[in-house]
Design an enzyme around this catalytic site. Structure first.
Site, mmCIF file in Angstrom:
data_model
loop_
_atom_site.group_PDB
_atom_site.id
_atom_site.type_symbol
_atom_site.label_atom_id
_atom_site.label_comp_id
_atom_site.label_asym_id
_atom_site.label_seq_id
_atom_site.Cartn_x
_atom_site.Cartn_y
_atom_site.Cartn_z
ATOM 1 N N HIS A 116 89.285 53.071 8.337
ATOM 2 C CA HIS A 116 90.361 52.703 9.259
ATOM 3 C C HIS A 116 89.818 52.096 10.545
ATOM 4 O O HIS A 116 90.397 51.148 11.078
ATOM 5 C CB HIS A 116 91.213 53.934 9.595
ATOM 6 C CG HIS A 116 92.345 53.643 10.526
ATOM 7 N ND1 HIS A 116 93.517 53.061 10.101
ATOM 8 C CD2 HIS A 116 92.475 53.840 11.855
ATOM 9 C CE1 HIS A 116 94.327 52.920 11.137
ATOM 10 N NE2 HIS A 116 93.718 53.385 12.216
ATOM 11 N N HIS A 133 100.788 53.137 9.933
ATOM 12 C CA HIS A 133 100.676 54.589 10.081
ATOM 13 C C HIS A 133 101.195 55.218 8.794
ATOM 14 O O HIS A 133 102.067 56.080 8.804
ATOM 15 C CB HIS A 133 101.463 55.072 11.302
ATOM 16 C CG HIS A 133 100.712 56.072 12.130
ATOM 17 N ND1 HIS A 133 101.206 57.291 12.500
ATOM 18 C CD2 HIS A 133 99.458 56.023 12.646
ATOM 19 C CE1 HIS A 133 100.321 57.942 13.224
ATOM 20 N NE2 HIS A 133 99.250 57.198 13.328
#
Length: 760
Positions: A57, A108
């Site tokens: 990420h 998210h």
């Protein structure tokens, strides 16, 4: 972790101490590389820092190689438009008259599956802080959402919580939600996508960047206290797949989900803006993924020196936290600023005025090392650039799936097509009542779309339009789009189609598209087939941007979106930003009540039903090839729509995409609450005309007084068009001449009932 603080001195003395690097997501060779960099084993705090910063990420280790293609292909003219681009917190473009606009879309996904409300809420909070960190006032948000089948039990668990989280956080911030998407598909079962976009504006001279410069400058942490919520957070959750077992793959990760407080963030916004206005900030970074690990290492790596952080000064809201936990926490509503010593007092006074906790936690130093102490003991001593910018870069295996040829050969031609009026009528009603094509009002009604009074257009319009300058009426439009079915069928062309649709939606409002942000959602990068999809999509998007002449200013990559070995449909969400000189000239979506206005179909319709809503929603079929896309034609279409808006020649416009012309017609009459008569081309199959999803098409309504001028412009510029109907407000119906007729109530009832029936 050991029970006592693990210092660099202790690490030197205990080289063989076993460390849980695998549990923290590091591979054997990555751990070996860390030891090589440091010349010793890492401390607990260093290991935590490297593990989150070298996660998929944060480090983009599987995508970095491919993302370089955006910079390699961008022309000088495209780069000139950007004040800040890829690598910054958010992209920034100069839109004229001294104004700059910043926008970004980010994922998210995994946290929103584990804890839907807080996962979605903190996704909104995080993207808003990215905009704040550029020096801008956040103006509006948008969300692109994807879930499993609408009637699946887990969708009924996840979707209401996500929608409530998006609305709850954004509404409390006082930011209008002006656009987005809602898509249902089996591939998102167990791995929903929650992509949040924020757009903000500032004067050009107020642009701020993230760097720590100037020896002796202070590092000030301000905002909320640091807690145990979100340890590792999205940096961990988004760097692995769910196992497929809900108990082990999802909810056991609940402590990693951050907890948001929108009221704290609202105050933080105003505090930041005053700090910027008083010129008290040298550099600034929000604390999002990887928390203080990211903020400190990136600020130091981007600056001209090192940094010394006194970690024990960080305000905490939990007792007994270790240095590793403080560094890894992704507690929300926090910012980190670099402030010159002479401005520290003034900085603190502004924070005190807004009742924002602010703490001097360190200073910029000579050299390139990030040194972190805990009660006077050194727990981190690393070259900052090795944490922030020298993570591993993988050249993952890429292979076109062996099933791709069969997938593309399995066309929709085999499906039974409606031929009679009754069959067409039945398919129309089934289509508009399907979850993907039905009204999204159940979702958007939970969002405040008009707070602050500068929203000009919002859902269900093709793009959201927000005023940024009340004196001139200057504004911006944003749209996010991606038909993942098309990307699955052909990732290169599908990404171009996603770009084309977002570009077209912005132009349909009358705004000139100027920049792109993307959120690239894919399965596991360890799958060669997924990496083939990713590479093809990146190249399609980059090449498409070159054809359209607009830059990619930044974005986000989200890998590991799969449950077990089942990946989501490849979903490169594309956000396009457009500029409109005067928002009073924006083009509405619904037709008005002026009788006799002409409906024109701009563009050409071909027999292109593969991957269409008709094939997928009514027949459960996905195969064949996506529609052809002609970006030169898309650019011409946009130029004409912008000219039509500027010169008052268009009274309404609606893009033709998912569901084809019939979906556009139904939405146009229901949004405008006005009837219409439609004439189909007698030389083409009515079914193809109504359900085809050929690209590059828009339905426009033109006043009778402007019809000749507008159509002469279309002909002169070589854009195909045909007269396809007239506005008929007195009829109260949508008439497809020679085929069937629906009253507006007959259309509204199935279109509006679907989502409330599923989720109320």
């Amino acid at each position: 972790m050991t029970s006592t603080v693990d210092t660099t001195q202790h690490a030197e003395a205990t080289p063989e101490q076993t460390q849980p690097y695998v549990e923290l997501g590091l591979a054997d060779d990555e751990y070996a590389r860390i030891r090589e960099i440091l010349g010793r084993r890492p401390t607990d705090a260093e290991l935590a820092m490297y593990s989150v910063m070298w996660s998929e990420h944060c480090s983009y280790k599987s995508s970095k190689k491919h993302l370089r293609y955006f910079g390699e292909t961008a022309t000088p003219e495209m780069k000139e438009k950007m004040l800040a681009g890829i690598g910054e917190n958010a992209g920034v473009v100069d839109i004229g008259e001294g104004w700059a606009v910043t926008f970004k879309v980010e994922s998210h996904n995994h946290p929103s599956y584990v804890e839907p409300y807080q996962g979605a809420a903190t996704g909104v909070g995080g993207i808003v802080r990215d905009i704040m960190a550029m020096g801008a006032r956040p103006l509006a948000v948008a969300d692109a959402l994807r879930f499993g089948p609408a009637d699946a039990p887990d969708t009924r668990r996840v979707l209401p919580g996500v929608v409530a989280g998006v609305g709850g956080y954004g509404n409390c911030l006082g930011l209008p939600n002006i656009g987005g998407e809602l898509v249902f598909d089996q591939s998102y079962s167990g791995n929903p996508l929650v992509n949040a976009l924020c757009v903000g504006a500032m004067r050009v001279e107020d642009l701020h960047l993230a760097f720590a410069s100037g020896k002796g400058n202070k590092i000030i942490l301000f905002g909320a206290r640091t807690g145990l919520d979100g340890i590792g957070g999205v940096s961990v959750l988004a760097s692995d797949t769910f196992s497929g077992d809900e108990s082990s793959g999802g909810r056991k990760k609940l402590p990693s989900v951050q907890v948001g407080d929108p009221f704290t963030e609202k105050v933080l916004i105003e505090c930041c803006l005053e700090l910027f206005a008083q010129k008290l900030v040298v550099g600034i970074q929000d604390l999002g993924g990887a928390g203080l690990s990211c903020a400190t290492s990136e600020l130091a790596a981007a600056g001209d020196g090192g940094m010394h952080i006194y970690l024990d000064r960080v305000p905490l809201r939990a007792t007994g936290m270790t240095p590793a936990e403080v560094l890894s926490s992704e507690s929300q509503e926090r910012m980190c600023a670099v402030v010159s010593p002479e401005n520290v007092e003034a900085f603190m006074k502004v924070c005190e005025k807004w009742d924002v906790i602010a703490t001097d936690i360190g200073e910029v130093t000579d050299g390139e090392h990030l040194v972190i102490t805990w009660n006077d003991e050194i727990v981190v001593d690393v070259p900052a650039h090795t944490v922030a910018h020298q993570g591993p870069v993988y050249d993952r295996p890429i292979q076109r799936p062996s099933t791709q040829d069969a997938l593309q050969a399995d066309t929709s031609a085999k499906l039974p097509r409606p031929s009679t009026s009754d069959e067409l009528r039945a398919d129309i009603l089934k289509l508009i009542s399907s979850p993907n094509q039905a009204s999204k009002e159940w979702v958007t009604s939970q969002y405040d779309r008009y707070v602050r009074g500068n929203t000009v257009s919002a859902q269900p319009s093709d793009s959201g339009v927000i005023r940024i300058d009340e004196s001139t009426g200057r504004g911006v439009a944003v749209s996010t789009d991606c038909n993942s079915k098309f990307v699955y069928l052909d990732p290169y062309e599908g990404a171009k189609l996603a770009l084309a649709e977002a570009y077209r939606n912005v132009a349909t409002s009358g705004a000139k598209p100027v920049a792109v942000s993307d959120c690239l959602n894919f399965g596991a990068p360890t799958d060669p087939g997924v990496m083939w999809q990713f590479e093809q999509a990146v190249h399609g998007l980059a090449d498409g941007c070159v054809e359209l002449g607009i830059p990619v200013t930044g974005g986000n990559v989200s890998f590991f979106n799969q449950t077990g070995d089942v990946a989501i449909l490849p979903t490169p969400v594309v956000g396009v930003l457009g500029v409109i000189d005067d928002v009073t000239r924006r083009i509405p979506t619904g037709i008005g009540a002026e009788a006799g206005e002409t409906l024109l179909l701009l563009g050409e319709t071909h027999d292109e039903l593969d991957g269409s809503a008709w094939a997928r929603e009514l027949h459960g079929h996905l195969g064949g090839r996506p529609p052809r896309v002609d970006l030169a034609r898309e650019k011409l279409l946009a130029d004409i729509l912008i000219a039509g808006s500027r010169d008052g020649m268009i009274s309404a416009a609606h893009d033709i995409s998912d569901g084809g012309l019939i979906q556009t017609l139904v939405e146009t009459v229901l949004i405008g609450q006005c009837g219409a008569r439609v004439f189909l081309d007698s030389e083409q199959d009515p079914f193809v005309q109504l359900f085809s999803e050929s690209a590059g098409r828009v339905l426009v309504a033109v006043p009778r007084t402007e019809e000749l001028r507008f159509t002469e412009m279309l002909t002169a510029r070589g854009l195909p068009w045909r007269k396809t109907g007239v506005v008929d407000p007195e009829s109260g119906s949508l008439e497809l001449q020679g085929i069937t007729e629906f009253t507006l109530d007959e259309l509204r009832e199935p279109w509006e009932r679907t989502l409330p029936a599923l989720f109320d």
